[in-house]
Design a protein around this motif. Structure first.
Motif, mmCIF file in Angstrom:
data_model
loop_
_atom_site.group_PDB
_atom_site.id
_atom_site.type_symbol
_atom_site.label_atom_id
_atom_site.label_comp_id
_atom_site.label_asym_id
_atom_site.label_seq_id
_atom_site.Cartn_x
_atom_site.Cartn_y
_atom_site.Cartn_z
ATOM 1 N N HIS A 15 0.855 -1.188 0.000
ATOM 2 C CA HIS A 15 0.000 0.000 0.000
ATOM 3 C C HIS A 15 0.890 1.237 0.000
ATOM 4 O O HIS A 15 2.090 1.148 0.280
ATOM 5 C CB HIS A 15 -0.930 0.006 1.221
ATOM 6 N N LEU A 16 0.287 2.381 -0.314
ATOM 7 C CA LEU A 16 1.018 3.650 -0.332
ATOM 8 C C LEU A 16 0.810 4.383 0.982
ATOM 9 O O LEU A 16 -0.320 4.481 1.468
ATOM 10 C CB LEU A 16 0.517 4.534 -1.477
ATOM 11 N N ALA A 17 1.889 4.887 1.540
ATOM 12 C CA ALA A 17 1.814 5.690 2.756
ATOM 13 C C ALA A 17 2.767 6.874 2.619
ATOM 14 O O ALA A 17 3.923 6.705 2.241
ATOM 15 C CB ALA A 17 2.177 4.855 3.983
ATOM 16 N N PHE A 18 2.245 8.064 2.926
ATOM 17 C CA PHE A 18 3.029 9.297 2.927
ATOM 18 C C PHE A 18 2.877 9.938 4.298
ATOM 19 O O PHE A 18 1.812 9.866 4.916
ATOM 20 C CB PHE A 18 2.508 10.279 1.865
ATOM 21 N N GLN A 19 3.939 10.582 4.751
ATOM 22 C CA GLN A 19 3.877 11.345 6.003
ATOM 23 C C GLN A 19 4.902 12.467 5.945
ATOM 24 O O GLN A 19 5.817 12.442 5.135
ATOM 25 C CB GLN A 19 4.148 10.456 7.213
ATOM 26 N N PRO A 25 0.725 11.944 9.252
ATOM 27 C CA PRO A 25 0.402 11.150 8.059
ATOM 28 C C PRO A 25 -0.500 11.884 7.073
ATOM 29 O O PRO A 25 -1.377 12.654 7.470
ATOM 30 C CB PRO A 25 -0.321 9.935 8.637
ATOM 31 N N VAL A 26 -0.255 11.637 5.801
ATOM 32 C CA VAL A 26 -1.207 12.018 4.773
ATOM 33 C C VAL A 26 -2.307 10.953 4.858
ATOM 34 O O VAL A 26 -2.005 9.759 4.895
ATOM 35 C CB VAL A 26 -0.548 12.016 3.380
ATOM 36 N N PRO A 27 -3.571 11.344 4.941
ATOM 37 C CA PRO A 27 -4.637 10.339 5.068
ATOM 38 C C PRO A 27 -4.534 9.278 3.964
ATOM 39 O O PRO A 27 -4.230 9.609 2.812
ATOM 40 C CB PRO A 27 -5.922 11.152 4.939
ATOM 41 N N PRO A 28 -4.774 8.021 4.304
ATOM 42 C CA PRO A 28 -4.611 6.946 3.319
ATOM 43 C C PRO A 28 -5.586 7.016 2.151
ATOM 44 O O PRO A 28 -5.384 6.367 1.135
ATOM 45 C CB PRO A 28 -4.829 5.672 4.137
ATOM 46 N N HIS A 29 -6.623 7.845 2.273
ATOM 47 C CA HIS A 29 -7.589 8.007 1.186
ATOM 48 C C HIS A 29 -7.246 9.187 0.267
ATOM 49 O O HIS A 29 -8.097 9.669 -0.474
ATOM 50 C CB HIS A 29 -9.008 8.166 1.739
ATOM 51 N N PHE A 30 -5.961 9.604 0.267
ATOM 52 C CA PHE A 30 -5.549 10.726 -0.579
ATOM 53 C C PHE A 30 -5.754 10.392 -2.060
ATOM 54 O O PHE A 30 -5.787 9.238 -2.467
ATOM 55 C CB PHE A 30 -4.083 11.096 -0.321
ATOM 56 N N LEU A 59 -0.906 15.870 -4.040
ATOM 57 C CA LEU A 59 -1.711 14.980 -3.214
ATOM 58 C C LEU A 59 -2.848 15.780 -2.588
ATOM 59 O O LEU A 59 -2.645 16.922 -2.178
ATOM 60 C CB LEU A 59 -0.861 14.354 -2.103
ATOM 61 N N TRP A 60 -4.009 15.152 -2.493
ATOM 62 C CA TRP A 60 -5.188 15.815 -1.939
ATOM 63 C C TRP A 60 -6.009 14.795 -1.179
ATOM 64 O O TRP A 60 -6.295 13.707 -1.691
ATOM 65 C CB TRP A 60 -6.003 16.436 -3.065
ATOM 66 N N ALA A 61 -6.384 15.120 0.037
ATOM 67 C CA ALA A 61 -7.232 14.242 0.842
ATOM 68 C C ALA A 61 -8.652 14.784 0.810
ATOM 69 O O ALA A 61 -8.924 15.866 1.318
ATOM 70 C CB ALA A 61 -6.715 14.159 2.269
ATOM 71 N N ALA A 62 -9.544 14.016 0.195
ATOM 72 C CA ALA A 62 -10.943 14.426 0.055
ATOM 73 C C ALA A 62 -11.800 13.748 1.112
ATOM 74 O O ALA A 62 -11.292 13.029 1.971
ATOM 75 C CB ALA A 62 -11.434 14.061 -1.342
ATOM 76 N N GLU A 63 -13.090 13.978 1.009
ATOM 77 C CA GLU A 63 -14.037 13.357 1.932
ATOM 78 C C GLU A 63 -14.304 11.895 1.591
ATOM 79 O O GLU A 63 -14.898 11.163 2.375
ATOM 80 C CB GLU A 63 -15.351 14.143 1.920
ATOM 81 N N ASP A 64 -13.874 11.458 0.421
ATOM 82 C CA ASP A 64 -14.067 10.079 -0.024
ATOM 83 C C ASP A 64 -13.079 9.177 0.719
ATOM 84 O O ASP A 64 -12.005 8.869 0.229
ATOM 85 C CB ASP A 64 -13.851 9.995 -1.538
ATOM 86 N N VAL A 65 -13.460 8.757 1.915
ATOM 87 C CA VAL A 65 -12.538 7.993 2.767
ATOM 88 C C VAL A 65 -12.353 6.553 2.300
ATOM 89 O O VAL A 65 -11.487 5.844 2.807
ATOM 90 C CB VAL A 65 -12.975 8.018 4.255
ATOM 91 N N ASN A 66 -13.129 6.112 1.329
ATOM 92 C CA ASN A 66 -12.974 4.759 0.792
ATOM 93 C C ASN A 66 -11.974 4.693 -0.354
ATOM 94 O O ASN A 66 -11.646 3.607 -0.817
ATOM 95 C CB ASN A 66 -14.334 4.215 0.338
ATOM 96 N N ARG A 68 -8.594 4.521 -2.239
ATOM 97 C CA ARG A 68 -7.235 4.058 -1.946
ATOM 98 C C ARG A 68 -6.494 3.911 -3.271
ATOM 99 O O ARG A 68 -6.901 3.130 -4.130
ATOM 100 C CB ARG A 68 -7.221 2.707 -1.220
ATOM 101 N N LEU A 69 -5.429 4.660 -3.421
ATOM 102 C CA LEU A 69 -4.583 4.549 -4.599
ATOM 103 C C LEU A 69 -3.558 3.456 -4.319
ATOM 104 O O LEU A 69 -2.839 3.518 -3.323
ATOM 105 C CB LEU A 69 -3.887 5.888 -4.868
ATOM 106 N N THR A 70 -3.501 2.457 -5.179
ATOM 107 C CA THR A 70 -2.570 1.345 -4.980
ATOM 108 C C THR A 70 -1.237 1.635 -5.661
ATOM 109 O O THR A 70 -1.170 2.445 -6.595
ATOM 110 C CB THR A 70 -3.139 0.039 -5.558
#
Length: 128
Positions: A15-19, A25-30, A59-66, A68-70
């Protein structure tokens, strides 16, 4: 981090993780809202013409929490963008991400996480 270095890490990740450097952390739903080549053509404070190029990821974290960019999907986006915009692998990556305002960050990789690193200004003509 260059685009080649970034691409080399993707196949190793589940998975992708940024911080940020301070572990925010950048939210995982970015979303990756932009990828491109940025060209900066300018005159430095010593009067010398300069040209700089880099790869930009926004990178942008929206309200769409579902969402996930793989790593696989991101690899495909990179491949297509490189082909269309003729982006070489040796360019440095700059990340745009918004906290209070849009910030520009360098990129590093530590323990499976991409780290947004602080960028600093400098005089390019310190010898003049």
């Amino acid at each position: 981090m260059t685009l080649a270095e970034f691409k080399n890490q993707l196949p190793l990740l589940d998975h992708l993780a940024f911080q940020t450097e301070n572990k925010h952390p950048v939210p995982p739903h970015f979303h990756l809202t932009e990828m491109g080549r940025i060209t900066k053509h300018f005159i430095d404070c010593g009067g010398k013409e300069q040209n700089q190029q880099l790869v930009n990821f926004q990178l942008w974290a929206a309200e769409d929490v579902n969402h996930r960019l793989t790593p696989e999907k991101l690899s495909g986006i990179i491949k297509q963008t490189q082909r269309i915009l003729n982006i070489p692998d040796d360019l440095e990556i700059e990340i745009e991400y918004q906290f209070d305002t849009i910030g520009k960050y360098g990129l590093d990789f530590e323990a499976g996480v991409f780290v947004l690193t602080k960028k600093k200004t400098a005089c390019l003509a310190s010898d003049r």
